[in-house]
Design a protein around this motif. Structure first.
Motif, short mmCIF file in Angstrom:
data_model
loop_
_atom_site.label_atom_id
_atom_site.label_comp_id
_atom_site.label_asym_id
_atom_site.label_seq_id
_atom_site.Cartn_x
_atom_site.Cartn_y
_atom_site.Cartn_z
N THR A 102 0.85 -1.18 0.00
CA THR A 102 0.00 0.00 0.00
C THR A 102 0.89 1.23 0.00
O THR A 102 1.85 1.30 0.78
CB THR A 102 -0.92 0.03 1.24
OG1 THR A 102 -1.64 -1.21 1.31
CG2 THR A 102 -1.89 1.19 1.16
N ASP A 107 -3.84 5.26 -0.59
CA ASP A 107 -4.95 5.29 -1.54
C ASP A 107 -4.71 4.41 -2.77
O ASP A 107 -5.51 4.43 -3.70
CB ASP A 107 -5.22 6.74 -1.99
CG ASP A 107 -4.02 7.40 -2.63
OD1 ASP A 107 -2.98 6.73 -2.82
OD2 ASP A 107 -4.10 8.60 -2.95
N CYS A 109 -3.18 0.34 -3.86
CA CYS A 109 -2.73 -0.94 -3.33
C CYS A 109 -2.45 -1.90 -4.48
O CYS A 109 -3.24 -2.01 -5.42
CB CYS A 109 -3.80 -1.51 -2.40
SG CYS A 109 -3.42 -3.12 -1.70
N ASP A 125 -7.71 1.11 -6.03
CA ASP A 125 -7.55 2.50 -5.60
C ASP A 125 -8.65 2.86 -4.62
O ASP A 125 -9.80 2.42 -4.77
CB ASP A 125 -7.59 3.45 -6.80
CG ASP A 125 -6.42 3.23 -7.75
OD1 ASP A 125 -5.29 3.15 -7.27
OD2 ASP A 125 -6.67 3.12 -8.97
N ARG A 126 -8.28 3.69 -3.64
CA ARG A 126 -9.29 4.15 -2.68
C ARG A 126 -10.01 5.37 -3.26
O ARG A 126 -9.38 6.37 -3.63
CB ARG A 126 -8.64 4.51 -1.35
CG ARG A 126 -9.64 5.00 -0.30
CD ARG A 126 -8.96 5.36 1.00
NE ARG A 126 -8.58 4.18 1.74
CZ ARG A 126 -9.38 3.48 2.53
NH1 ARG A 126 -10.66 3.83 2.66
NH2 ARG A 126 -8.94 2.43 3.20
N TRP A 131 -12.85 1.18 -1.61
CA TRP A 131 -11.85 0.76 -2.57
C TRP A 131 -12.53 0.41 -3.89
O TRP A 131 -13.65 -0.08 -3.91
CB TRP A 131 -11.08 -0.47 -2.05
CG TRP A 131 -10.13 -0.16 -0.93
CD1 TRP A 131 -10.37 -0.28 0.40
CD2 TRP A 131 -8.80 0.33 -1.07
NE1 TRP A 131 -9.27 0.10 1.11
CE2 TRP A 131 -8.27 0.48 0.24
CE3 TRP A 131 -7.99 0.66 -2.15
CZ2 TRP A 131 -6.99 0.94 0.49
CZ3 TRP A 131 -6.70 1.12 -1.91
CH2 TRP A 131 -6.21 1.26 -0.60
#
Length: 386
Positions: A102, A107, A109, A125-126, A131
């Motif tokens: 991460t 934001d 991963c 992606d956050r 997510w």
């Protein structure tokens, strides 16, 4: 009439016997067959072709740990991202060892998922509090089998991972690829070369850009179930042995990491160890999030690289730190020159006077550049905060 014929035949036979025996005695012994030259494997040929481009790297330390849980032994600081296992991150069981990375902002991963039949790489992606749907990195194709152990640089585009396949020297090798923002996919990965890869299994490379450190995880020269984690000083851009007077045998020793002590000639090991110990101390004290104080505005003060909202300002802040460090070194040098000046003769004073004036000018220019960088960081961050 038959007896004379028999007698003649017997005499001729007796005369031939010594000649035949003599021929046998003079016969040369057969030469022993030479063993066939060993056939060079594709991996060996690849190793030879990569030898000349071996990276010149200083390895400052190493530790041997269990392969099953080596991720927890890579002392990556939070400013460079977070490494964890699949079970720890997703709270799910895994049939094989799987790794998750991460980024420092939390934001993005990258992770490996799969089972004993094979693994694949994914990214998420956050978006706000959620997510995104996982995206499999299918652009790598089938040439990179069982990819695992991803690591993303702070630039957000340089991805490292390990995999097997025809581009590997043996077992797992470490590969590097760049993200193409226009197409939203990664370019074809390239083997990261020597000494990061070997004919054994090389699982992971990770970088701490803030402290200028890196870690290489490999099972070369290790018993079953063990890996060695090497701590090294990365060089960007990559430095090689092209301009050095080293033989192929010497370069091969560096490529295979036969002795980390032999690599200490490539840098300042005590200084690197000091950075390493400082980083470990910050982590132990729980102060990694308060490594510095940078004022953004009257209400916001950053204490961690993770606080920056943009990769650009993060890089600018790193440049600012390097510039401030250079200024501090120049100031120390100028103080030493001034001490020498007061005790020197007239000729030496004249020379030192010129050096001191040049240093003062350099410090002034660097301070002006530092102020400009600070302004740009604050301007960009305040826009993002608004």
């Amino acid at each position: 009439m038959r007896k004379p014929c028999l007698l003649i035949f017997a005499l001729v036979s007796m005369l031939c016997l010594p000649i035949a025996a003599q021929n046998r005695n003079n016969r040369q012994p057969a030469k022993p067959q030479q063993p066939a030259a060993p056939v060079e494997t594709p991996a060996q040929r690849m190793f030879k072709s990569m030898l000349s481009s071996t990276a010149k790297i200083m390895f400052i330390d190493s530790v041997v740990v269990d392969k099953a849980d080596f991720i927890k032994h890579v002392p990556l600081n939070k400013e460079s991202g977070t490494l964890s296992t699949y079970e720890e991150h997703f709270k799910k069981p895994a049939q094989v060892p799987l790794a998750v990375f991460t980024n420092e902002f939390g934001d993005r991963c990258y992770y490996s998922e799969g089972d004993t039949l094979g693994t694949r790489l994914y990214s998420i992606d956050r978006l706000g509090e959620k997510w995104s749907k996982p995206r499999q990195l299918t652009e790598f194709g089938n040439d990179y089998r069982n990819p695992n152990y991803p690591f993303l640089m702070s630039d957000g585009i340089t991805l490292f991972f390990s995999a097997k396949g025809e581009h590997s020297l043996g077992g797992y090798d470490i590969f590097m690829t760049l993200f193409d923002a226009d197409n939203g996919t990664f370019y074809k990965p390239e083997n990261y070369g020597l000494p990061f890869n070997s004919t054994a299994n090389d699982y992971m490379v990770a970088f701490d850009e803030l402290d200028e450190l890196g870690w290489l995880v490999t099972d070369r020269n290790q018993p079953a179930g063990k890996v060695c984690i090497y701590t090294f000083v990365p060089t960007f851009p990559r430095a090689s042995f092209d301009q050095d007077d080293y033989s192929d045998a010497q370069i091969e020793r560096f490529a295979r990491i036969r002795s980390i002590q032999e690599t200490w000639r490539f840098g300042d090991r005590p200084q690197a160890l000091a950075r390493y110990q400082g980083m470990l101390q910050r982590s132990e004290d729980g102060n990694a999030q308060r490594a510095f104080s940078f004022v953004i505005n009257d209400d916001v003060v950053y204490h961690s690289v993770r606080d920056f909202k943009s990769p650009t300002t993060r890089e600018l802040f790193k440049s600012l730190q390097e510039l401030n460090s250079s200024i501090a070194e120049d100031e120390q040098t100028i103080e030493m020159q001034r001490d020498r000046y007061y005790n020197a003769n007239a000729r030496t004073q004249k020379m030192l006077n010129s050096e001191i004036l040049n240093l003062e000018k350099q410090i002034e220019d660097k301070r002006r550049d530092a102020r400009q960088i600070e302004k740009e960081i604050r301007r960009t961050e305040n826009l993002l905060l608004d």
